[in-house]
Design an enzyme around this catalytic site. Structure first.
Site, PDB file in Angstrom:
ATOM      1  N   CYS A  29      83.600  -8.603  38.097  1.00 58.95           N
ATOM      2  CA  CYS A  29      84.493  -7.765  37.299  1.00 58.95           C
ATOM      3  C   CYS A  29      84.698  -8.337  35.896  1.00 58.95           C
ATOM      4  O   CYS A  29      83.789  -8.317  35.078  1.00 58.95           O
ATOM      5  CB  CYS A  29      85.801  -7.526  38.042  1.00 58.95           C
ATOM      6  SG  CYS A  29      86.768  -6.168  37.317  1.00 58.95           S
ATOM      7  N   HIS A  70      83.962  -5.294  42.989  1.00 56.62           N
ATOM      8  CA  HIS A  70      84.587  -6.390  43.732  1.00 56.62           C
ATOM      9  C   HIS A  70      84.004  -6.503  45.136  1.00 56.62           C
ATOM     10  O   HIS A  70      84.609  -6.031  46.101  1.00 56.62           O
ATOM     11  CB  HIS A  70      86.108  -6.180  43.810  1.00 56.62           C
ATOM     12  CG  HIS A  70      86.790  -6.421  42.520  1.00 56.62           C
ATOM     13  ND1 HIS A  70      87.251  -7.667  42.147  1.00 56.62           N
ATOM     14  CD2 HIS A  70      87.059  -5.578  41.490  1.00 56.62           C
ATOM     15  CE1 HIS A  70      87.796  -7.585  40.948  1.00 56.62           C
ATOM     16  NE2 HIS A  70      87.690  -6.338  40.522  1.00 56.62           N
ATOM     17  N   GLU A 118      84.023  -8.982  47.006  1.00 55.73           N
ATOM     18  CA  GLU A 118      84.941  -9.772  47.852  1.00 55.73           C
ATOM     19  C   GLU A 118      85.982  -8.894  48.528  1.00 55.73           C
ATOM     20  O   GLU A 118      86.611  -9.321  49.497  1.00 55.73           O
ATOM     21  CB  GLU A 118      85.610 -10.888  47.022  1.00 55.73           C
ATOM     22  CG  GLU A 118      86.764 -10.450  46.158  1.00 55.73           C
ATOM     23  CD  GLU A 118      86.379  -9.803  44.827  1.00 55.73           C
ATOM     24  OE1 GLU A 118      87.291  -9.601  43.995  1.00 55.73           O
ATOM     25  OE2 GLU A 118      85.191  -9.498  44.610  1.00 55.73           O
TER      26      GLU A 118
END
Length: 146
Positions: free
Chosen positions: A5, A114, A116
């Site tokens: 990001c 993202h 994650e």
């Protein structure tokens, strides 16, 4: 390096690239890329959209596909890619979603999304797995030189 990001944007600026400061203002008509772009009353959380991966890129090899579904939580994006960066992922309307350093000696990938926050996504797991494997190879190479 895995730049996620804002990290992807920082990587680009570090390589002397430029940014779109506000996608909705500078690129009207694009789909939502973050909560700031969502209409009032819409369920919050990450926006989601498809992205197209560049053939032959590390991301495309990891995905095993040319098109992926990603989350999105940004209002800025890469405008002009920095020196040595190849655009390897774009949203349907052309917003840069991923870059890779053209130097194959180093594992450098920037993603605007993202991964994650996508623990059940196979592509996200492959990104992290490949990154960790690259770190381990680098660590072993350094240890062998000592």
């Amino acid at each position: 390096m895995l730049a996620i990001c804002y990290g992807c944007q920082i990587l680009n600026v570090h390589q002397r690239g430029t940014l779109v400061q506000d996608i909705s203002a500078e690129r009207p008509g694009n789909e939502a890329h973050g909560n700031t772009d969502l209409a009032a009353g819409v369920k919050k959380g990450d926006a989601e959209h498809d992205a197209t991966l560049a053939m032959g890129s590390r991301l495309a090899k990891l995905a095993g596909a040319e098109r992926v579904h990603i989350n999105s939580s940004h209002h800025q994006s890469i405008d002009r890619p920095g020196d040595g960066l190849r655009v390897t992922a774009r949203s349907v309307e052309g917003i840069v979603e991923g870059v890779e350093l053209e130097d194959e000696r180093n594992w450098v990938v920037g993603v605007q999304w993202h991964p994650e926050r996508m623990p059940d996504d196979a592509f996200a797991r492959k990104i992290f797995g490949d990154f960790v494997a690259a770190v381990e190879r680098n660590r072993a190479a350094i240890a062998a030189r000592k």
